[in-house]
Design an enzyme around this catalytic site. Structure first.
Site, short mmCIF file in Angstrom:
data_model
loop_
_atom_site.label_atom_id
_atom_site.label_comp_id
_atom_site.label_asym_id
_atom_site.label_seq_id
_atom_site.Cartn_x
_atom_site.Cartn_y
_atom_site.Cartn_z
N SER A 152 0.95 -1.09 -0.13
CA SER A 152 -0.02 0.50 0.22
C SER A 152 1.73 1.13 0.07
O SER A 152 0.94 1.97 -0.49
CB SER A 152 -1.28 -0.33 1.10
OG SER A 152 -0.48 0.47 2.80
N ALA A 153 1.84 1.57 0.88
CA ALA A 153 2.63 2.66 0.65
C ALA A 153 3.62 2.47 -0.81
O ALA A 153 3.63 3.94 -1.07
CB ALA A 153 3.56 2.27 1.98
N ASP A 178 7.06 2.64 6.84
CA ASP A 178 6.66 2.03 5.05
C ASP A 178 7.08 2.98 3.63
O ASP A 178 7.91 2.55 3.30
CB ASP A 178 5.20 1.65 4.90
CG ASP A 178 5.52 -0.10 6.04
OD1 ASP A 178 6.11 -0.03 6.73
OD2 ASP A 178 4.26 -0.82 5.69
O1 PMV Z 1 1.66 -2.34 6.62
P1 PMV Z 1 2.38 -4.17 6.92
O2 PMV Z 1 2.74 -5.63 7.46
O3 PMV Z 1 3.64 -3.17 5.79
O4 PMV Z 1 3.61 -3.21 7.74
C1 PMV Z 1 3.84 -1.81 8.25
C2 PMV Z 1 4.58 -1.86 9.77
C3 PMV Z 1 3.78 -1.85 11.28
O5 PMV Z 1 4.90 -1.32 12.05
C4 PMV Z 1 3.32 -2.60 11.57
C5 PMV Z 1 2.88 -0.41 11.12
C6 PMV Z 1 3.58 1.25 10.88
O6 PMV Z 1 2.28 2.02 10.39
O7 PMV Z 1 4.89 1.23 11.34
#
Ligand code: PMV
Length: 334
Positions: free
Chosen positions: A120-121, A163
């Protein structure tokens, strides 16, 4: 070429590419203020943006079906799935003073979704970059970082920013909320293997559960946070000095902490233990947890092949990843 298509081709357009990411230490705890270490990887999302004349924002996304799961809450191209992407487009147009500009955006994503790899990021960042570039604006990395919070907040509730920082800057970074991004100069790249458990998660729910626990178990979390701080500083140091053994054992320690706060999954624990038994120097889940991927430090390229084979037998999907050094990049036809 007829007149209409000549006209469409002349409309301003641009494209951008952003990498996915893995987190080597500190996920979840980074939301609470601890440092995290993350690395951009050679799986990418690509966005194309072209002005249109009908004043509408249109977004479509293409994700290979092998990256989707029946458990995903929304099918791709459903309104719910596209909502955060539209938010990214609208926030960008708003920021560059083109709120009324119509635009067509298409995204190709080769990053497994809801698997802890920053899909998503990465799509958010490539969209922001392509949309602004198509309108003749080169946003700085800092500005893209700030803008990416708008869709990320919609999607994740309380994103730390790690991210998008990794997808924007590329390479390996140590990140601390709200916006400290320190590039890590890596001595020798560790030999990493990624394995997707095939179980997909929802970051928002997992982060919410950890934040809630941290409010009721303050003393325990103070201790966890100080352990994560040491682990992340150790991981940065191990990367800088090229010490894969240290890196592996710190990552395994970090996995134990993530297990303690309930964000692992039996399949992830099994993959971590399998990797260690097969000779890995260390392994942990990466990203929000609850499913998604594990990341493994291997002693040699040969052992990586061997561990990947074992993962395949266990029903996992291994990826031989390497580091992306560039972060987000955009271009417009001259
Ligand atoms: O959305 P993911 O699975 O890539 O995880 C993001 C990392 C977290 O630490 C869980 C959330 C964050 O915003 O830092």
């Amino acid at each position: 070429m007829n007149q209409a298509s000549t006209r469409t081709n002349r409309l301003p357009s641009a494209q951008a590419r952003a990498p996915g990411k893995i987190i080597l230490s500190g996920e979840q705890f980074v939301v609470l203020g601890a440092p995290a270490v993350a690395m951009a990887i050679n799986l990418y999302s690509k966005a194309k943006a072209r002005s249109n004349l009908n004043k509408r924002v249109q977004v479509e996304v293409d994700i290979p079906t092998r990256f989707l799961s029946k458990a995903d809450p929304y099918p791709p191209n459903s309104q719910e799935f596209l909502r955060p992407l539209r938010i990214a487009v609208e926030a960008t147009l708003d920021r560059i003073g083109k709120r009324r500009q119509g635009i067509d955006v298409s995204v190709d994503c080769e990053i497994p979704i809801a698997a802890g790899l920053g899909s998503s990021a990465s799509t958010t960042v490539s969209i922001i970059s392509a949309v602004s570039k198509s309108q003749g604006v080169d946003l700085s990395r800092k500005e893209i970082f700030k803008l990416a919070f708008v869709p990320e907040r919609y999607l994740h509730g309380k994103p730390s920013g790690v991210d998008q920082a990794t997808c924007i800057y590329g390479g390996s970074i140590e990140f601390t909320r709200p916006a400290s991004i320190k590039p890590i100069r890596v001595q020798t790249e560790p030999i990493l293997l990624l394995c997707d458990s095939g179980i997909h998660h929802e970051t928002k729910t997992l982060v919410g559960s950890v934040v809630k626990q941290s409010e009721t178990k303050r003393k325990i979390f103070r201790d966890y946070l100080s352990q994560v701080r040491e682990i992340s500083h150790g991981v940065s140091k191990a990367l800088r000095s090229g010490d894969s053994e240290d890196l592996g054992s710190l990552m395994s320690l970090n996995h134990e902490l993530l297990r303690k706060i309930g964000v692992s999954h039996p399949k992830l624990d099994r993959l971590v233990n399998t990797a260690k038994r097969a000779g890995a120097l260390g392994a942990k889940l990466t990203g929000a947890g609850g499913g998604g991927c594990v990341v493994v430090v291997c002693p040699t390229a040969r052992s990586r092949e061997r561990i990947a084979k074992v993962f395949r037998r266990e029903g996992g999907r291994p990826y031989m990843i390497t580091k992306d050094t560039d972060g987000v990049e955009s271009s417009a036809p001259s």
